[in-house]
Each structure stands twice: as C-alpha cells, then as structure tokens.
Design a protein around this motif. Structure first.
Motif, PDB file in Angstrom:
ATOM      1  N   ARG A  28      -4.887 -15.276   8.500  1.00  0.00           N
ATOM      2  CA  ARG A  28      -3.520 -15.129   7.989  1.00  0.00           C
ATOM      3  C   ARG A  28      -3.396 -13.854   7.152  1.00  0.00           C
ATOM      4  O   ARG A  28      -2.432 -13.103   7.267  1.00  0.00           O
ATOM      5  CB  ARG A  28      -3.142 -16.347   7.126  1.00  0.00           C
ATOM      6  CG  ARG A  28      -1.687 -16.359   6.765  1.00  0.00           C
ATOM      7  CD  ARG A  28      -1.319 -17.316   5.668  1.00  0.00           C
ATOM      8  NE  ARG A  28       0.121 -17.498   5.617  1.00  0.00           N
ATOM      9  CZ  ARG A  28       0.962 -16.598   5.132  1.00  0.00           C
ATOM     10  NH1 ARG A  28       0.508 -15.463   4.640  1.00  0.00           N
ATOM     11  NH2 ARG A  28       2.263 -16.814   5.133  1.00  0.00           N
ATOM     12  N   VAL A  76       7.858 -19.667   3.459  1.00  0.00           N
ATOM     13  CA  VAL A  76       6.441 -20.030   3.283  1.00  0.00           C
ATOM     14  C   VAL A  76       6.308 -21.045   2.145  1.00  0.00           C
ATOM     15  O   VAL A  76       5.638 -22.082   2.283  1.00  0.00           O
ATOM     16  CB  VAL A  76       5.574 -18.775   3.007  1.00  0.00           C
ATOM     17  CG1 VAL A  76       4.134 -19.165   2.706  1.00  0.00           C
ATOM     18  CG2 VAL A  76       5.623 -17.823   4.208  1.00  0.00           C
ATOM     19  N   ARG A 123       5.771  -2.769   8.461  1.00  0.00           N
ATOM     20  CA  ARG A 123       7.127  -2.787   7.906  1.00  0.00           C
ATOM     21  C   ARG A 123       7.329  -1.612   6.956  1.00  0.00           C
ATOM     22  O   ARG A 123       8.333  -0.919   7.005  1.00  0.00           O
ATOM     23  CB  ARG A 123       7.371  -4.122   7.196  1.00  0.00           C
ATOM     24  CG  ARG A 123       8.813  -4.272   6.713  1.00  0.00           C
ATOM     25  CD  ARG A 123       9.072  -5.606   6.034  1.00  0.00           C
ATOM     26  NE  ARG A 123       8.198  -5.825   4.910  1.00  0.00           N
ATOM     27  CZ  ARG A 123       7.204  -6.705   4.881  1.00  0.00           C
ATOM     28  NH1 ARG A 123       6.978  -7.470   5.916  1.00  0.00           N
ATOM     29  NH2 ARG A 123       6.451  -6.827   3.823  1.00  0.00           N
ATOM     30  N   ARG A 136       8.625  -3.719   0.567  1.00  0.00           N
ATOM     31  CA  ARG A 136       7.264  -4.233   0.343  1.00  0.00           C
ATOM     32  C   ARG A 136       7.247  -5.752   0.495  1.00  0.00           C
ATOM     33  O   ARG A 136       6.290  -6.337   0.979  1.00  0.00           O
ATOM     34  CB  ARG A 136       6.814  -3.842  -1.076  1.00  0.00           C
ATOM     35  CG  ARG A 136       5.375  -4.171  -1.397  1.00  0.00           C
ATOM     36  CD  ARG A 136       4.981  -3.502  -2.710  1.00  0.00           C
ATOM     37  NE  ARG A 136       5.700  -4.057  -3.847  1.00  0.00           N
ATOM     38  CZ  ARG A 136       5.340  -5.163  -4.476  1.00  0.00           C
ATOM     39  NH1 ARG A 136       4.299  -5.851  -4.069  1.00  0.00           N
ATOM     40  NH2 ARG A 136       6.040  -5.599  -5.500  1.00  0.00           N
ATOM     41  N   ILE A 137       8.324  -6.386   0.055  1.00  0.00           N
ATOM     42  CA  ILE A 137       8.403  -7.849   0.066  1.00  0.00           C
ATOM     43  C   ILE A 137       9.663  -8.298   0.800  1.00  0.00           C
ATOM     44  O   ILE A 137      10.710  -7.671   0.666  1.00  0.00           O
ATOM     45  CB  ILE A 137       8.407  -8.369  -1.391  1.00  0.00           C
ATOM     46  CG1 ILE A 137       7.014  -8.187  -1.998  1.00  0.00           C
ATOM     47  CG2 ILE A 137       8.830  -9.829  -1.468  1.00  0.00           C
ATOM     48  CD1 ILE A 137       6.949  -8.453  -3.478  1.00  0.00           C
ATOM     49  N   VAL A 138       9.525  -9.389   1.585  1.00  0.00           N
ATOM     50  CA  VAL A 138      10.673  -9.959   2.294  1.00  0.00           C
ATOM     51  C   VAL A 138      10.902 -11.357   1.713  1.00  0.00           C
ATOM     52  O   VAL A 138      10.223 -12.317   2.084  1.00  0.00           O
ATOM     53  CB  VAL A 138      10.416 -10.034   3.821  1.00  0.00           C
ATOM     54  CG1 VAL A 138      11.655 -10.521   4.554  1.00  0.00           C
ATOM     55  CG2 VAL A 138       9.997  -8.679   4.362  1.00  0.00           C
ATOM     56  N   GLY A 170       2.879  -6.276   6.972  1.00  0.00           N
ATOM     57  CA  GLY A 170       3.402  -5.576   5.794  1.00  0.00           C
ATOM     58  C   GLY A 170       3.279  -4.065   5.922  1.00  0.00           C
ATOM     59  O   GLY A 170       4.215  -3.324   5.596  1.00  0.00           O
ATOM     60  N   SER A 225      -0.925 -10.843   7.924  1.00  0.00           N
ATOM     61  CA  SER A 225       0.107 -10.561   6.929  1.00  0.00           C
ATOM     62  C   SER A 225       0.030  -9.103   6.456  1.00  0.00           C
ATOM     63  O   SER A 225       1.052  -8.420   6.325  1.00  0.00           O
ATOM     64  CB  SER A 225      -0.042 -11.531   5.757  1.00  0.00           C
ATOM     65  OG  SER A 225       0.864 -11.196   4.749  1.00  0.00           O
TER      66      SER A 225
HETATM   67  O1  LIG Z   1       6.713 -11.784   7.339  1.00  0.00           O
HETATM   68  C1  LIG Z   1       6.480 -10.688   6.822  1.00  0.00           C
HETATM   69  O2  LIG Z   1       7.287  -9.732   6.922  1.00  0.00           O
HETATM   70  C2  LIG Z   1       5.244 -10.478   6.078  1.00  0.00           C
HETATM   71  O3  LIG Z   1       5.007  -9.379   5.573  1.00  0.00           O
HETATM   72  C3  LIG Z   1       4.306 -11.626   5.888  1.00  0.00           C
HETATM   73  C4  LIG Z   1       4.460 -12.284   4.522  1.00  0.00           C
HETATM   74  C5  LIG Z   1       3.547 -13.546   4.562  1.00  0.00           C
HETATM   75  O4  LIG Z   1       2.392 -13.429   4.151  1.00  0.00           O
HETATM   76  O5  LIG Z   1       4.009 -14.588   5.043  1.00  0.00           O
HETATM   77  C6  LIG Z   1       4.001 -11.347   3.461  1.00  0.00           C
HETATM   78  C7  LIG Z   1       4.853 -10.626   2.655  1.00  0.00           C
HETATM   79  C8  LIG Z   1       6.292 -10.726   2.776  1.00  0.00           C
HETATM   80  O6  LIG Z   1       6.936 -10.618   1.539  1.00  0.00           O
HETATM   81  C9  LIG Z   1       6.713 -11.922   3.520  1.00  0.00           C
HETATM   82  C10 LIG Z   1       5.871 -12.648   4.302  1.00  0.00           C
END
Ligand SMILES: O=C(O)C(=O)C[C@]1(C(=O)O)C=C[C@@H](O)C=C1
Length: 78
Positions: free
Chosen positions: A22, A49, A33, A40-42, A30, A26
């Motif tokens: 995982r 999750v 993206r 950086r964060i979604v 990231g 992940s």
């Molecule tokens: O789904 C994504 O876009 C990811 O980068 C994976 C993930 C995750 O570990 O589930 C990690 C960071 C993001 O903020 C959101 C989800």
C-alpha cells in the motif's frame, strides 16, 4: 494455543506485506500527482480511507492515519 499463535504470526506477515505494498502504491500515486502539478494531499480520498476504518473506533482512525502517513513518505514531512 500454539496453533492460534501460528495463525497470528501468519496474519502479521500478511498485514506487513500489504502495508508495504500500500505504501509503495500510495507514494507512486502521490509522486505522479505532484509531478502533474496536483496537490500534495487529496482530502476527499483521505476521508474515504478514514471512513473505511471507522468500524475499529478510535484505534481504527489512528491506524488509517498511520497508513496515510506512510503513503505520504518524504512528501509528508514537508
Ligand atoms: O489517492 C491518492 O491520490 C493518493 O495519493 C493515495 C492516498 C492514500 O494513501 O490513500 C495518499 C495521499 C492522499 O492525500 C490521498 C490518498
């Protein structure tokens, strides 16, 4: 009892393997993206999750947060 401990050990090994997998995926998602100019964060994905682990209560939330932190890897420390 020894049988159950054998089962626990096998489960732990599987959990560790899946957590590593995982984390790898992940971090890959990231990086892709961010290289595409994304954030950086979604947050909505992170909420999904966290919701998945809600069954386990407060500890489930901590577990989900740890998984997300592992996934962010070095990106997370910025
Ligand atoms: O789904 C994504 O876009 C990811 O980068 C994976 C993930 C995750 O570990 O589930 C990690 C960071 C993001 O903020 C959101 C989800």
């Amino acid at each position: 009892m020894p049988n159950l401990r054998v089962e626990i050990d096998a489960i732990d090994a599987e959990i560790l393997r899946l957590v590593k997998r995982r984390t790898e995926i992940s971090q890959r998602v990231g990086l892709a993206r961010m290289n595409a100019g994304g954030p950086r964060i979604v947050y909505n994905r992170e909420m999904q999750v966290l919701a998945r682990f809600r069954d386990l209560g407060a500890e489930g939330r901590e577990l989900a947060m740890l998984l997300l932190r592992l996934g962010r890897g070095k990106l997370g420390s910025r």
